[in-house]
Motif scaffolding. Structure first.
Motif, PDB file in Angstrom:
ATOM      1  N   GLN A 178       0.862  -1.188   0.000  1.00  0.00           N
ATOM      2  CA  GLN A 178       0.000   0.000   0.000  1.00  0.00           C
ATOM      3  C   GLN A 178       0.890   1.226   0.000  1.00  0.00           C
ATOM      4  O   GLN A 178       2.093   1.138   0.114  1.00  0.00           O
ATOM      5  N   GLY A 179       0.265   2.376  -0.090  1.00  0.00           N
ATOM      6  CA  GLY A 179       1.010   3.616   0.052  1.00  0.00           C
ATOM      7  C   GLY A 179       1.348   3.847   1.513  1.00  0.00           C
ATOM      8  O   GLY A 179       0.891   3.125   2.394  1.00  0.00           O
ATOM      9  N   GLY A 180       2.153   4.846   1.756  1.00  0.00           N
ATOM     10  CA  GLY A 180       2.514   5.169   3.123  1.00  0.00           C
ATOM     11  C   GLY A 180       3.667   6.146   3.155  1.00  0.00           C
ATOM     12  O   GLY A 180       4.106   6.662   2.131  1.00  0.00           O
ATOM     13  N   VAL A 181       4.159   6.379   4.341  1.00  0.00           N
ATOM     14  CA  VAL A 181       5.255   7.319   4.546  1.00  0.00           C
ATOM     15  C   VAL A 181       6.491   6.550   4.987  1.00  0.00           C
ATOM     16  O   VAL A 181       6.432   5.726   5.893  1.00  0.00           O
ATOM     17  N   LEU A 182       7.601   6.834   4.323  1.00  0.00           N
ATOM     18  CA  LEU A 182       8.892   6.271   4.700  1.00  0.00           C
ATOM     19  C   LEU A 182       9.755   7.402   5.245  1.00  0.00           C
ATOM     20  O   LEU A 182       9.700   8.527   4.753  1.00  0.00           O
TER      21      LEU A 182
END
Length: 192
Positions: free
Chosen positions: A121-125
């Motif tokens: 999924q999308g997200g923040v790294l």
């Protein structure tokens, strides 16, 4: 902005990727791993001591993308070299290319694992410290490879923005430009 790095309030870096962006970037990095190849040590039965002392090739790769990733250390790009320059470049390559390939593999694999951590999924790294250097290396390698495939020169780069939508190179050009923007945003976020 999604798909680009930003500096966080605590002085770190972060990138928000939606699912499509994460999938595209992961796919590009997997293709990079395939292009670079497994290298020595890929065989579990290989002697680790022999792998440590393995020597690399003495000739530049025939593939233009690999030649861009692993250029000759001596001589001018695109110009014919004399025998002495070829010999020096071959000797240098023999002792350095395997390590350089390993580092490029490690950088690409690091990014793939970070993206896998998003669970498809999308997200923040939030890469920090040495992780940012790995991201820079992996993004640069992708951009160099795509640039070689597109045969981009400094003079051509502005024309990439003007390609018509029907041009078959457009998806690759969009990836090339996005990777450049991502790389630039990471450098800016690191500089603060």
């Amino acid at each position: 902005m999604a798909g680009l790095f930003e500096r966080t309030r605590d002085g770190g870096t972060a990138i928000a990727l939606d699912e499509v962006e994460a999938d595209i970037l992961r796919s590009l990095e997997v293709q990079m791993l395939e292009l670079i190849g497994p290298g020595p040590g890929g065989d579990a039965h290989e002697d680790p001591l022999a792998a440590l002392f393995a020597e690399g090739p003495t000739e530049a790769p025939a593939d233009p993308a690999l030649a861009r990733l692993f250029p000759d250390a001596y001589g001018e790009p695109g110009e014919a070299a004399d025998q002495q320059t070829k010999a020096a470049a071959g000797e240098f390559r023999r002792y350095t290319e395997l390590d350089l390939r390993a580092r490029k593999r490690e950088d690409a694999l690091f990014v793939v694992r970070a993206l896998d951590g998003l669970g498809g999924q999308g997200g923040v790294l939030r890469p920090e410290g040495e992780e940012r250097t790995r991201w820079l290396g992996a993004l640069n390698d992708l951009r160099l490879t795509i640039g070689a495939r597109l045969e981009v020169t400094e003079e051509d780069e502005q024309g990439l923005y003007d390609l018509p939508d029907g041009d078959e190179r457009k998806p690759l050009v969009m990836a090339y430009l996005w990777l450049g923007a991502m790389q630039e945003s990471l450098l800016e976020a690191m500089a603060g």
